[in-house]
Write an enzyme that holds these catalytic residues in place. Structure first.
Site, short mmCIF file in Angstrom:
data_model
loop_
_atom_site.label_atom_id
_atom_site.label_comp_id
_atom_site.label_asym_id
_atom_site.label_seq_id
_atom_site.Cartn_x
_atom_site.Cartn_y
_atom_site.Cartn_z
N HIS A 1 -43.83 95.96 33.27
CA HIS A 1 -43.40 95.49 31.95
C HIS A 1 -44.62 95.30 31.04
O HIS A 1 -45.60 94.68 31.47
CB HIS A 1 -42.61 94.19 32.08
CG HIS A 1 -42.04 93.75 30.77
ND1 HIS A 1 -40.97 94.39 30.18
CD2 HIS A 1 -42.40 92.76 29.92
CE1 HIS A 1 -40.69 93.81 29.03
NE2 HIS A 1 -41.55 92.82 28.85
N LEU B 1 -30.06 97.88 35.46
CA LEU B 1 -29.36 98.28 36.67
C LEU B 1 -28.18 97.36 36.91
O LEU B 1 -28.29 96.14 36.73
CB LEU B 1 -30.30 98.20 37.87
CG LEU B 1 -31.48 99.16 37.87
CD1 LEU B 1 -32.41 98.86 39.04
CD2 LEU B 1 -31.00 100.61 37.94
C1 GAR Z 1 -44.42 101.22 30.18
O1 GAR Z 1 -45.22 100.48 29.30
C2 GAR Z 1 -43.44 100.32 30.88
O2 GAR Z 1 -43.94 99.07 31.19
C3 GAR Z 1 -42.35 100.21 29.86
O3 GAR Z 1 -42.20 101.53 29.41
C4 GAR Z 1 -43.49 102.16 29.41
C5 GAR Z 1 -43.36 103.51 30.07
O4 GAR Z 1 -44.48 104.30 29.76
N1 GAR Z 1 -41.16 99.67 30.41
C6 GAR Z 1 -40.42 98.77 29.77
O5 GAR Z 1 -40.63 98.39 28.64
C7 GAR Z 1 -39.24 98.26 30.57
N2 GAR Z 1 -38.64 97.14 29.91
P1 GAR Z 1 -44.70 105.73 30.43
O6 GAR Z 1 -43.36 106.47 30.36
O7 GAR Z 1 -45.73 106.38 29.57
O8 GAR Z 1 -45.16 105.50 31.82
#
Ligand code: GAR
Length: 191
Positions: A108, A92
Protein backbone atom coordinates in the site's frame (compact mmCIF):
# COMPACT_ATOMS: atom_id res chain seq x y z
CA UNK A 1 10.71 -23.84 -3.38
CA UNK A 2 8.28 -21.41 -1.73
CA UNK A 3 5.47 -20.76 -4.22
CA UNK A 4 4.15 -17.22 -4.75
CA UNK A 5 1.23 -16.06 -6.90
CA UNK A 6 1.05 -12.30 -7.55
CA UNK A 7 -2.21 -10.51 -8.40
CA UNK A 8 -2.20 -7.16 -10.22
CA UNK A 9 -4.52 -4.70 -11.95
CA UNK A 10 -2.11 -2.28 -13.57
CA UNK A 11 1.39 -1.70 -14.84
CA UNK A 12 3.03 -4.13 -12.43
CA UNK A 13 6.28 -2.26 -11.81
CA UNK A 14 6.46 -3.65 -8.28
CA UNK A 15 5.68 -7.12 -9.64
CA UNK A 16 8.59 -6.71 -12.05
CA UNK A 17 10.96 -5.94 -9.16
CA UNK A 18 9.80 -9.09 -7.35
CA UNK A 19 10.20 -11.16 -10.53
CA UNK A 20 13.73 -9.82 -10.82
CA UNK A 21 14.51 -10.57 -7.16
CA UNK A 22 13.31 -14.16 -7.64
CA UNK A 23 15.94 -14.74 -10.33
CA UNK A 24 18.70 -14.61 -7.68
CA UNK A 25 19.75 -18.13 -6.76
CA UNK A 26 19.78 -17.30 -3.05
CA UNK A 27 16.25 -15.81 -3.04
CA UNK A 28 14.01 -18.38 -1.31
CA UNK A 29 10.80 -17.88 -3.31
CA UNK A 30 9.58 -18.33 -6.86
CA UNK A 31 6.65 -16.70 -8.62
CA UNK A 32 4.63 -19.56 -10.08
CA UNK A 33 1.90 -17.41 -11.67
CA UNK A 34 0.66 -13.86 -12.07
CA UNK A 35 -3.06 -13.16 -12.19
CA UNK A 36 -5.15 -10.09 -12.94
CA UNK A 37 -8.75 -8.92 -12.58
CA UNK A 38 -8.63 -7.16 -15.96
CA UNK A 39 -6.54 -6.80 -19.08
CA UNK A 40 -3.54 -5.52 -17.09
CA UNK A 41 -0.47 -4.36 -19.01
CA UNK A 42 1.72 -5.67 -16.18
CA UNK A 43 1.01 -9.27 -17.23
CA UNK A 44 3.65 -8.69 -19.92
CA UNK A 45 6.37 -8.66 -17.24
CA UNK A 46 5.40 -12.19 -16.22
CA UNK A 47 5.49 -13.37 -19.81
CA UNK A 48 8.96 -11.86 -20.21
CA UNK A 49 10.17 -13.84 -17.19
CA UNK A 50 8.52 -17.03 -18.46
CA UNK A 51 5.91 -17.04 -15.68
CA UNK A 52 2.36 -18.22 -16.51
CA UNK A 53 -0.46 -15.69 -16.32
CA UNK A 54 -4.21 -15.86 -15.86
CA UNK A 55 -7.01 -13.31 -15.94
CA UNK A 56 -10.24 -13.61 -13.98
CA UNK A 57 -12.03 -10.59 -15.38
CA UNK A 58 -14.22 -8.91 -12.78
CA UNK A 59 -16.62 -7.77 -15.51
CA UNK A 60 -17.30 -11.34 -16.64
CA UNK A 61 -18.95 -12.18 -13.32
CA UNK A 62 -22.38 -11.33 -11.93
CA UNK A 63 -21.14 -10.44 -8.45
CA UNK A 64 -18.00 -9.87 -6.39
CA UNK A 65 -18.64 -13.24 -4.73
CA UNK A 66 -18.78 -15.11 -8.08
CA UNK A 67 -15.63 -13.36 -9.24
CA UNK A 68 -13.92 -14.29 -5.98
CA UNK A 69 -14.92 -17.94 -6.33
CA UNK A 70 -13.45 -18.07 -9.83
CA UNK A 71 -10.30 -16.32 -8.62
CA UNK A 72 -9.82 -18.75 -5.73
CA UNK A 73 -10.26 -21.68 -8.12
CA UNK A 74 -7.43 -20.35 -10.27
CA UNK A 75 -5.28 -19.71 -7.22
CA UNK A 76 -5.82 -23.27 -5.94
CA UNK A 77 -4.54 -24.63 -9.25
CA UNK A 78 -1.14 -23.04 -8.50
CA UNK A 79 -1.04 -24.23 -4.87
CA UNK A 80 0.53 -21.02 -3.58
CA UNK A 81 2.33 -20.77 -0.25
CA UNK A 82 1.75 -17.01 -0.46
CA UNK A 83 -0.41 -14.65 -2.50
CA UNK A 84 0.86 -11.11 -3.09
CA UNK A 85 -1.55 -8.34 -4.04
CA UNK A 86 0.66 -5.92 -5.93
CA UNK A 87 -1.62 -3.17 -7.15
CA UNK A 88 -4.77 -5.30 -7.29
CA UNK A 89 -7.37 -2.52 -7.28
CA UNK A 90 -10.30 -4.66 -6.22
CA UNK A 91 -11.67 -5.62 -2.82
CA UNK A 92 -11.59 -9.36 -2.28
CA UNK A 93 -14.83 -10.97 -1.06
CA UNK A 94 -14.79 -12.43 2.45
CA UNK A 95 -14.69 -16.03 1.21
CA UNK A 96 -11.38 -15.40 -0.59
CA UNK A 97 -9.84 -13.66 2.41
CA UNK A 98 -11.06 -16.43 4.74
CA UNK A 99 -9.58 -19.11 2.50
CA UNK A 100 -6.10 -17.58 2.15
CA UNK A 101 -5.44 -15.22 5.07
CA UNK A 102 -2.87 -14.85 6.58
CA UNK A 103 -1.01 -16.20 3.55
CA UNK A 104 -2.09 -13.22 1.50
CA UNK A 105 -0.32 -9.85 1.69
CA UNK A 106 -0.80 -6.44 0.12
CA UNK A 107 1.42 -3.46 -0.63
CA UNK A 108 0.00 0.00 0.00
CA UNK A 109 1.40 3.43 -0.96
CA UNK A 110 0.88 5.11 2.43
CA UNK A 111 1.88 4.69 6.06
CA UNK A 112 -1.06 2.61 7.30
CA UNK A 113 -3.32 3.06 9.17
CA UNK A 114 -3.04 6.49 7.55
CA UNK A 115 -4.77 6.84 4.16
CA UNK A 116 -6.19 3.35 3.45
CA UNK A 117 -8.16 2.61 0.29
CA UNK A 118 -7.74 3.05 -3.42
CA UNK A 119 -6.18 6.56 -3.35
CA UNK A 120 -3.52 6.43 -0.67
CA UNK A 121 -1.19 8.85 -2.46
CA UNK A 122 -3.87 11.34 -3.50
CA UNK A 123 -5.42 11.34 -0.01
CA UNK A 124 -2.06 12.03 1.66
CA UNK A 125 -1.45 14.99 -0.66
CA UNK A 126 -4.96 16.33 -0.09
CA UNK A 127 -4.43 16.15 3.68
CA UNK A 128 -1.32 18.32 3.36
CA UNK A 129 0.91 16.01 5.41
CA UNK A 130 4.68 16.45 5.28
CA UNK A 131 5.36 12.72 5.30
CA UNK A 132 3.57 9.66 4.09
CA UNK A 133 5.03 6.20 3.46
CA UNK A 134 4.76 2.66 2.18
CA UNK A 135 3.39 -0.40 3.96
CA UNK A 136 3.12 -4.16 3.49
CA UNK A 137 0.26 -5.80 5.38
CA UNK A 138 -1.50 -9.10 5.80
CA UNK A 139 -4.88 -8.92 4.07
CA UNK A 140 -7.80 -9.30 6.45
CA UNK A 141 -11.51 -8.65 6.05
CA UNK A 142 -11.16 -4.86 6.35
CA UNK A 143 -9.81 -2.23 3.98
CA UNK A 144 -6.02 -2.13 4.42
CA UNK A 145 -6.53 -2.93 8.10
CA UNK A 146 -4.54 -6.16 8.52
CA UNK A 147 -1.39 -6.69 10.59
CA UNK A 148 1.56 -4.58 9.41
CA UNK A 149 4.60 -6.57 8.25
CA UNK A 150 6.83 -3.65 7.18
CA UNK A 151 6.54 0.08 6.65
CA UNK A 152 8.71 3.10 6.05
CA UNK A 153 8.24 6.86 6.07
CA UNK A 154 8.71 8.98 2.92
CA UNK A 155 8.83 12.79 2.92
CA UNK A 156 6.30 14.74 0.86
CA UNK A 157 7.90 17.57 -1.14
CA UNK A 158 6.15 20.93 -1.41
CA UNK A 159 5.88 20.60 -5.18
CA UNK A 160 4.88 16.93 -5.28
CA UNK A 161 2.09 15.82 -7.57
CA UNK A 162 0.29 12.51 -7.10
CA UNK A 163 2.54 11.09 -9.82
CA UNK A 164 5.89 12.34 -8.52
CA UNK A 165 5.09 11.27 -4.96
CA UNK A 166 3.88 7.83 -6.09
CA UNK A 167 7.03 7.35 -8.17
CA UNK A 168 9.11 8.03 -5.03
CA UNK A 169 7.00 5.68 -2.91
CA UNK A 170 7.14 2.72 -5.29
CA UNK A 171 10.89 1.98 -4.94
CA UNK A 172 10.39 1.81 -1.18
CA UNK A 173 7.38 -0.49 -1.61
CA UNK A 174 9.50 -2.74 -3.83
CA UNK A 175 12.29 -3.01 -1.28
CA UNK A 176 9.84 -3.72 1.56
CA UNK A 177 7.92 -6.29 -0.50
CA UNK A 178 11.03 -8.18 -1.58
CA UNK A 179 12.23 -8.27 2.02
CA UNK A 180 8.87 -9.37 3.46
CA UNK A 181 8.44 -12.18 0.91
CA UNK A 182 11.97 -13.34 1.69
CA UNK A 183 11.25 -13.34 5.43
CA UNK A 184 7.96 -15.21 5.03
CA UNK A 185 9.57 -17.78 2.72
CA UNK A 186 12.35 -18.26 5.28
CA UNK A 187 9.72 -18.87 7.97
CA UNK A 188 10.57 -15.67 9.84
CA UNK A 189 7.12 -14.10 9.54
CA UNK A 190 3.52 -15.35 9.34
CA UNK A 191 4.40 -18.66 11.00
C1 GAR B 1 1.44 0.38 -5.90
O1 GAR B 1 1.84 1.62 -5.40
C2 GAR B 1 0.54 -0.32 -4.91
O2 GAR B 1 0.90 -0.11 -3.59
C3 GAR B 1 -0.78 0.31 -5.20
O3 GAR B 1 -0.83 0.31 -6.60
C4 GAR B 1 0.50 0.54 -7.10
C5 GAR B 1 0.78 -0.47 -8.19
O4 GAR B 1 1.89 -0.05 -8.94
N1 GAR B 1 -1.85 -0.41 -4.61
C6 GAR B 1 -2.87 0.19 -4.01
O5 GAR B 1 -3.04 1.39 -3.99
C7 GAR B 1 -3.86 -0.77 -3.37
N2 GAR B 1 -4.79 -0.04 -2.56
P1 GAR B 1 2.51 -0.99 -10.08
O6 GAR B 1 1.34 -1.54 -10.91
O7 GAR B 1 3.37 -0.07 -10.88
O8 GAR B 1 3.28 -2.05 -9.40
Amino acid sequence: MFRVVVLISGTGSNLRALLQACTAAEYPAEIVAVGADRDASGLAHAAEFGVPTFTVNYRDHASREEWGAALSEQLRAYAPDLIVLSGLMRLLPAAVVDEWSPRIINTHPAYLPEFPGAHGVRDALAAGVTQTGATVIVVDSGIDSGPILAQERIAVAADDTEQTLHERIKPVERRLLIDVVQRIAAGEALV
